[in-house]
Write an enzyme that holds these catalytic residues in place. Sequence first.
Site, PDB file in Angstrom:
ATOM      1  CE1 TYR A 154      35.982  46.133  42.347  1.00 37.43           C
ATOM      2  CE2 TYR A 154      33.638  46.448  41.931  1.00 37.43           C
ATOM      3  CZ  TYR A 154      34.691  46.329  42.814  1.00 37.43           C
ATOM      4  OH  TYR A 154      34.459  46.375  44.178  1.00 37.43           O
ATOM      5  CB  ALA A 156      34.682  40.186  34.483  1.00 38.29           C
TER       6      ALA A 156
HETATM    7  P1  NAI Z   1      40.599  50.373  49.424  1.00 36.52           P
HETATM    8  O1  NAI Z   1      41.015  50.811  48.069  1.00 36.52           O
HETATM    9  O2  NAI Z   1      40.357  51.421  50.470  1.00 36.52           O
HETATM   10  O3  NAI Z   1      41.688  49.365  50.004  1.00 36.52           O
HETATM   11  C1  NAI Z   1      42.170  48.312  49.224  1.00 36.52           C
HETATM   12  C2  NAI Z   1      43.259  47.592  49.978  1.00 36.52           C
HETATM   13  O4  NAI Z   1      43.742  46.546  49.124  1.00 36.52           O
HETATM   14  C3  NAI Z   1      44.463  48.471  50.325  1.00 36.52           C
HETATM   15  O5  NAI Z   1      44.971  48.065  51.583  1.00 36.52           O
HETATM   16  C4  NAI Z   1      45.474  48.116  49.233  1.00 36.52           C
HETATM   17  O6  NAI Z   1      46.815  48.302  49.622  1.00 36.52           O
HETATM   18  C5  NAI Z   1      45.160  46.623  49.064  1.00 36.52           C
HETATM   19  N1  NAI Z   1      45.628  46.092  47.790  1.00 36.52           N
HETATM   20  C6  NAI Z   1      45.307  46.504  46.540  1.00 36.52           C
HETATM   21  N2  NAI Z   1      45.986  45.771  45.638  1.00 36.52           N
HETATM   22  C7  NAI Z   1      46.744  44.880  46.326  1.00 36.52           C
HETATM   23  C8  NAI Z   1      47.673  43.863  45.962  1.00 36.52           C
HETATM   24  N3  NAI Z   1      47.974  43.623  44.681  1.00 36.52           N
HETATM   25  N4  NAI Z   1      48.263  43.145  46.934  1.00 36.52           N
HETATM   26  C9  NAI Z   1      47.988  43.384  48.227  1.00 36.52           C
HETATM   27  N5  NAI Z   1      47.124  44.325  48.645  1.00 36.52           N
HETATM   28  C10 NAI Z   1      46.517  45.068  47.706  1.00 36.52           C
HETATM   29  O7  NAI Z   1      39.345  49.412  49.229  1.00 36.52           O
HETATM   30  P2  NAI Z   1      37.940  49.320  50.016  1.00 36.52           P
HETATM   31  O8  NAI Z   1      37.022  50.347  49.483  1.00 36.52           O
HETATM   32  O9  NAI Z   1      38.164  49.243  51.479  1.00 36.52           O
HETATM   33  O10 NAI Z   1      37.418  47.905  49.458  1.00 36.52           O
HETATM   34  C11 NAI Z   1      37.825  46.668  50.015  1.00 36.52           C
HETATM   35  C12 NAI Z   1      37.171  45.543  49.235  1.00 36.52           C
HETATM   36  O11 NAI Z   1      35.762  45.708  49.242  1.00 36.52           O
HETATM   37  C13 NAI Z   1      37.592  45.489  47.778  1.00 36.52           C
HETATM   38  O12 NAI Z   1      37.720  44.142  47.371  1.00 36.52           O
HETATM   39  C14 NAI Z   1      36.436  46.163  47.051  1.00 36.52           C
HETATM   40  O13 NAI Z   1      36.319  45.703  45.727  1.00 36.52           O
HETATM   41  C15 NAI Z   1      35.266  45.721  47.915  1.00 36.52           C
HETATM   42  N6  NAI Z   1      34.112  46.612  47.838  1.00 36.52           N
HETATM   43  C16 NAI Z   1      34.183  47.906  48.292  1.00 36.52           C
HETATM   44  C17 NAI Z   1      33.063  48.731  48.247  1.00 36.52           C
HETATM   45  C18 NAI Z   1      33.104  50.156  48.765  1.00 36.52           C
HETATM   46  O14 NAI Z   1      32.048  50.832  48.732  1.00 36.52           O
HETATM   47  N7  NAI Z   1      34.208  50.643  49.299  1.00 36.52           N
HETATM   48  C19 NAI Z   1      31.801  48.252  47.679  1.00 36.52           C
HETATM   49  C20 NAI Z   1      31.843  46.885  47.224  1.00 36.52           C
HETATM   50  C21 NAI Z   1      32.967  46.107  47.319  1.00 36.52           C
END
Ligand code: NAI
Length: 247
Positions: A154, A156
């Site tokens: 993640y 990386a």
């Molecule tokens: P989440 O897991 O609640 O939602 C992820 C979304 O990405 C979902 O809609 C899922 O369907 C979609 N998704 C996953 N793989 C996919 C693919 N191959 N094609 C199309 N859609 C895909 O994630 P969250 O927590 O809302 O995080 C959103 C972003 O923020 C991510 O990039 C995460 O790495 C980043 N992030 C989140 C943090 C947190 O505390 N929640 C902290 C730091 C970064």
Amino acid sequence: MNLNIKDKVAIVTGASRGIGKAIVYKLVSYGCKVVLISRNLDDLKKVEKDLNTEKVMCFQCDITNQQEFKVIVSKVVDLWGSLDILINNAGITKDKLLLRMNESDWVDVIDVNLKGCYNTIKVVSNQMIRKKQGKIVNITSVIGQIGNSGQANYAASKSGIEGLTRSLAVEFGSRNININCIAPGYIETDMTKNLDKKVIQDMKNNIPLNKFGLTSDISEVVCFLVSDLSSFITGQVINVDGGMTIK
Ligand code: NAI
């Protein structure tokens, strides 16, 4: 403060829940037309129904598949005539210590998080370069800067997005396309709500503002970065982390 993004066409990946969903609601509230992308169409439909506006469309798409994304972008441009904003928010984790991390844990995370950004930018930048305008925001993570045990894949992928962003800022600068990252710290989501109280308190003690962020803390910064107010900002990473990374 007028962001001047009314009727701009935006694509948000990972729009079905969490941070992506919050970004969609905020962009719509400022008058954008928004295309919602995720792997799960049922969840997207729920968001679309709740928003109840002509200004959103949703498509099921796996961003690891560039061709699938390209077809959607063509449909959007046919229907709405433009594509002004891309928010690369979709991301996954497959946390394991390197000792136990197998190749698929590594490849899957790099494929979605990093190659996914390459795929979407590759397609969308064609439109933006033609129009000589565009705004791209990539959602990374503080983990890409400070690392974390069990998250080598993640971390990386997220540092990789920062390098991609800086390089493309140089390539796209003369085309009037701004590309930046937002690096969230701990954000209150369903995932963090279920953590043990003691674990949560320990995490908060490491954050100067002593709290987790809200999804709206991220979505407001997204709107700033896609507006004219930030027209001289490109190739940057904006940390939205309560000061966590300055300690
Ligand atoms: P989440 O897991 O609640 O939602 C992820 C979304 O990405 C979902 O809609 C899922 O369907 C979609 N998704 C996953 N793989 C996919 C693919 N191959 N094609 C199309 N859609 C895909 O994630 P969250 O927590 O809302 O995080 C959103 C972003 O923020 C991510 O990039 C995460 O790495 C980043 N992030 C989140 C943090 C947190 O505390 N929640 C902290 C730091 C970064």
